[in-house]
Enzyme design. Structure first.
Site, PDB file in Angstrom:
ATOM      1  N   SER A  67       0.838  -1.188   0.000  1.00 23.07           N
ATOM      2  CA  SER A  67       0.000   0.000   0.000  1.00 23.07           C
ATOM      3  C   SER A  67       0.876   1.242   0.000  1.00 23.07           C
ATOM      4  O   SER A  67       1.863   1.314   0.732  1.00 23.07           O
ATOM      5  CB  SER A  67      -0.869  -0.031   1.257  1.00 23.07           C
ATOM      6  N   CYS A  74      -7.181   0.638  12.406  1.00 27.25           N
ATOM      7  CA  CYS A  74      -8.441   0.219  11.792  1.00 27.25           C
ATOM      8  C   CYS A  74      -9.423  -0.318  12.814  1.00 27.25           C
ATOM      9  O   CYS A  74     -10.600  -0.397  12.560  1.00 27.25           O
ATOM     10  CB  CYS A  74      -8.186  -0.835  10.729  1.00 27.25           C
TER      11      CYS A  74
END
Lengths: 405, 384
Positions: free
Chosen positions: A201, A328
């Protein structure tokens, strides 16, 4: 020194000025759609996308044809797991993963279970590591994929990827690794490490949010995937959608920097991390390291503080941006599933803090953070009767608590 | 050489205001919206502001906006997600006659899951054949997907009327609207369309690539396509593209502010095109007006002589950028199914060149484009 001090580099990173510089022209004069192949705007865009593909491939020892662009790691993980499970359904419906994986892997596995797949969740050891022998024991003739992360996002523990890859290769099972936290921090080589699929990412390596990539091996063995996003047939049909050209250019540049600066940067981060750890351990007692003492990301430090509650601690060091649990999941107050999988007790899990050190962290910042933390822990402990007992040498395990503690 | 870009239906340049809005979120305000420290909270707030901006443009509430990586993902999420969420009530799906591949291919993928798929028809005027649509609606129809503005020749379809028919005759069905080409060209409101969901993409209206949204009727939940992290109410996991979505929000606000002027400008460009085109013998402006007309931002030309590709390349050599079919089609080199659906035969379908305008395109640029076409016609005749 600018406050707050950012020590949350595993959650996200700022875009490096060099990356931004590479991206910016694609927001204005070079704004073409990479699929508009027939005109020069389109070519230019396509050419830049292909260059980025090469930069990414070089960072992980792959060839550019093996890189598929996605909107980030989460999408790449979904594509890898669902794409393999669907494509190889006739071979079997069994997957192997671990309890310490990122939610993107665990939630996708849960979804696959609903669709009739069977998933073995390996339990990591107390340092969050999975042993190659565990993988060997779990693989069955109908196993289509082993999915294990390279580096854990919360505690930084590195899995023995090369050895696990070798086991998978030997037993003929595809191996996917989530390398979101590993790329740019530790050497990654899909050939030497026997990796068949790998995701990364941009925003974890000083690139922009909203872009990532999936490596899909093309030979020995050739991996096939069922597309999860249809329409337009971009990315060899594996991932449709107009390419995010500036984002992709940014990811390419970020990967190039990650590759060329890996050695120097990880040494620097490790030194700062060790300094932080040593200071905290020297100045405070009753501190536990979560994760592996040596097999760990250079910029990660995850500590639990006895007799202190994590949320109060984070509030107590408000000008130091850190995280409790992974970003998250930190919106909920449940203890992190990773720490639970490592058998860290509930109290200690609640008092865990992740310090993430990165490219722009300075020694001055680390010292400031250490000062602030030590001060806050001491203050909180002064209010704790348990701490008082512990200091008097009472073993708290031997106390018979009233009520259901 | 001056550059005349007439391919805005493929992608548009970023508006300077959008770029300025995005700028802080690359390096200074780089927080992860899921982080609970100040930097993260500020990122989350910026995201919510962007959500409000998108919501306001479409006349909905912020909670009805799900951010995605673009139009393709938004359309996939709607088609796959809504059909799957309703599979227990029925497995019949209808899609428009000229849908973009990201709707068409997603619907085709449903075939493997036991769905039945039918395609609606165009009528003789190039509009949507609503009578035929009505005849295809069934009690087990769970999804009707229809684009609002055609990406290849600009027809505006009667989606509101279609939605009324669907709601009255197929109560289990969701109406999904691909509005990717409509935003910035016509007024779009989820409520006025009577649709259940609507997809949009930032880079088609001067926002960045890699950002889009699915707008949903209140309470409607498609099955997610991407799992892990539970961002976007669990409908679309993954760290949000903060800078990109801030750009989307800003671009949406600009659309709201500038639509009247933009429409006037599109009309002026289209009028210029219609006025100038007769200079090019044998050329014809496609007008598949149907019941609602053609949006003036897109003008497709049926050209004489060689295939449109030849014209396109020569035009480019003169600094004029156009396209043949849609960008997504261009890569495959195939014939446009939409043009065939319009009733063009293969030979004619190959001769269609698309010009598409932006709110900043000037009629003078359109005129220069036609002039280039005329000059080119003389040249091409010399070779004939």
């Amino acid at each position: 020194m600018k406050l707050p001090i950012y020590l949350d580099y595993q959650a996200t990173t700022p875009v490096d000025a060099r990356v931004l510089e590479a991206m910016l022209p694609y927001f204005s004069e070079q704004f073409g759609n990479a699929a508009s192949r027939s005109h020069a705007f389109g070519w230019k865009a396509e050419e830049s996308v292909e260059h980025a593909r090469e930069q990414i491939a070089a960072a992980i020892g792959a060839s550019s044809k093996e890189i598929i662009f996605t909107s980030g790691s989460t999408e790449a993980i979904n594509l890898a797991l669902k794409g393999v499970a669907e494509m190889y359904a006739s071979k079997g419906k069994h997957l192997v993963t671990s309890l310490a994986e990122h939610k993107a892997v665990l939630d996708t596995c849960k979804h696959l279970e609903k669709l009739g797949c069977e998933v073995t969740y390996l339990k990591p050891d107390k340092t969050a590591r999975i042993a190659p022998e565990q993988v060997r024991a779990a693989i069955r003739p109908d196993t289509v994929l082993v999915a294990l992360m390279w580096a854990n996002n919360e505690v930084g523990t590195l899995n023995p990827i090369r050895e696990i890859g070798a086991v998978c290769r030997e037993l003929g099972t595809l191996f996917f690794t989530d390398a979101t936290q590993a790329v740019g921090k530790v050497p990654v080589d899909v050939e030497a490490d026997h990796v068949d699929l790998l995701c990364l990412s941009a925003h974890k390596i000083y690139g922009p949010k909203g872009v990532g990539a999936l490596y899909v091996r093309r030979k020995n063995p050739r991996v096939r995937l069922a597309a999860q996003m249809d329409g337009g047939g971009h990315e060899r049909g594996m991932r449709s959608g107009t390419l995010n050209v500036p984002g992709i250019v940014g990811l390419g540049k970020a990967c190039e920097l990650a590759r060329t600066e890996l050695v120097a940067e990880s040494a620097r981060c490790r030194e700062l991390r060790d300094h932080l750890q040593q200071r905290i351990e020297r100045e405070l007692g009753f501190v536990e390291l979560n994760g592996h003492p040596s097999e760990r990301l250079p910029g990660n430090l995850n500590l639990s503080f006895h007799f202190v509650e994590g949320e109060s601690l984070i509030m107590g060091i408000s000008d130091v941006a850190v995280s409790s649990g992974s970003a998250c999941t930190s919106a909920s107050l449940e203890p992190s599933h990773v720490l639970r999988a490592m058998d860290v007790g509930e109290d200690l899990a609640h008092s865990s803090i992740r310090f993430g050190i990165g490219r722009f962290t300075t020694r001055e910042e680390v010292d400031y953070a250490a000062d602030a933390l030590v001060k806050a822990v001491r203050r909180l402990r002064e209010m704790s009767p348990l701490y008082e007992l512990a200091q008097e040498g009472v073993d708290l395990k031997n106390i018979q608590w009233q009520g259901g503690h | 050489m001056e550059r005349i870009y007439l391919d805005h239906a493929a992608t548009t340049p970023l508006a300077p205001e959008v770029r300025a809005a995005m700028e802080p979120f690359w390096s200074a305000e780089f927080g992860n919206p899921s982080s609970r420290h100040a930097l993260g909270v500020r990122a989350a707030r910026a995201l919510e502001l962007a959500r409000e901006q998108v919501a306001q443009l479409l006349g909905v509430d912020g909670t009805q906006v799900v951010f995605t990586s673009g139009g393709t993902e938004a359309n996939n999420l709607a088609v796959l997600g809504l059909a799957r969420a309703r599979a227990k009530r029925g497995r019949h799906v209808l899609i428009g006659p000229t849908e973009h591949p990201c709707v068409r291919d997603a619907a085709r993928a449903l075939l493997e899951e036991g769905f039945e798929l039918e395609t609606l028809r165009l009528d003789a005027r190039g509009g949507l054949d609503l009578e035929h649509a009505l005849s295809r609606l069934r009690p087990d129809t769970v999804l009707v997907a229809q684009m609002l503005v055609n990406n290849e020749f600009g027809t505006l379809y009667p989606v509101a009327r279609l939605a009324r028919l669907v709601r009255a005759n197929a109560p289990q069905a969701c109406v999904h609207v691909d509005a990717v080409q409509a935003l910035g060209k016509v007024e779009v409101s989820l409520g006025e369309l009577g649709a259940h969901s609507l997809a949009l993409s930032a880079h088609k209206f001067h926002g960045p690539k890699g950002a889009g949204a699915l707008v949903l009727e209140r309470g409607l939940r498609p099955r997610p396509l991407v799992f892990g992290g539970d961002q976007e109410q669990g409908l679309r996991s993954g760290t949000e593209n903060v800078a990109g979505l801030v750009g989307l929000g800003c671009a949406a606000a600009l659309v709201a502010e500038r639509l009247p002027r933009a429409r006037a400008n599109f009309a002026a460009c289209r009028a210029e095109l219609a006025r100038e085109l007769p200079r090019l013998a044998g050329a014809e402006l496609l007008e598949p007006a149907g019941s609602e007309g053609v949006v003036p931002a897109i003008g497709s030309l049926l050209l004489p002589g060689p295939p449109a590709e030849v014209w396109q390349h020569h035009l480019e050599a003169r600094g004029v950028f156009t396209s043949v079919g849609s960008a997504c089609q261009a890569k495959k080199g195939g014939l446009s199914p939409a043009l065939l659906a319009l009733g063009l035969d293969e030979a004619r379908a190959k001769r269609v060149l698309r010009l598409s305008f932006a709110r900043e395109t000037s009629p003078a640029e359109v005129r220069a484009g036609v002039e280039a076409l005329c000059a080119l016609a003389a040249e091409l005749r010399a070779y004939a």
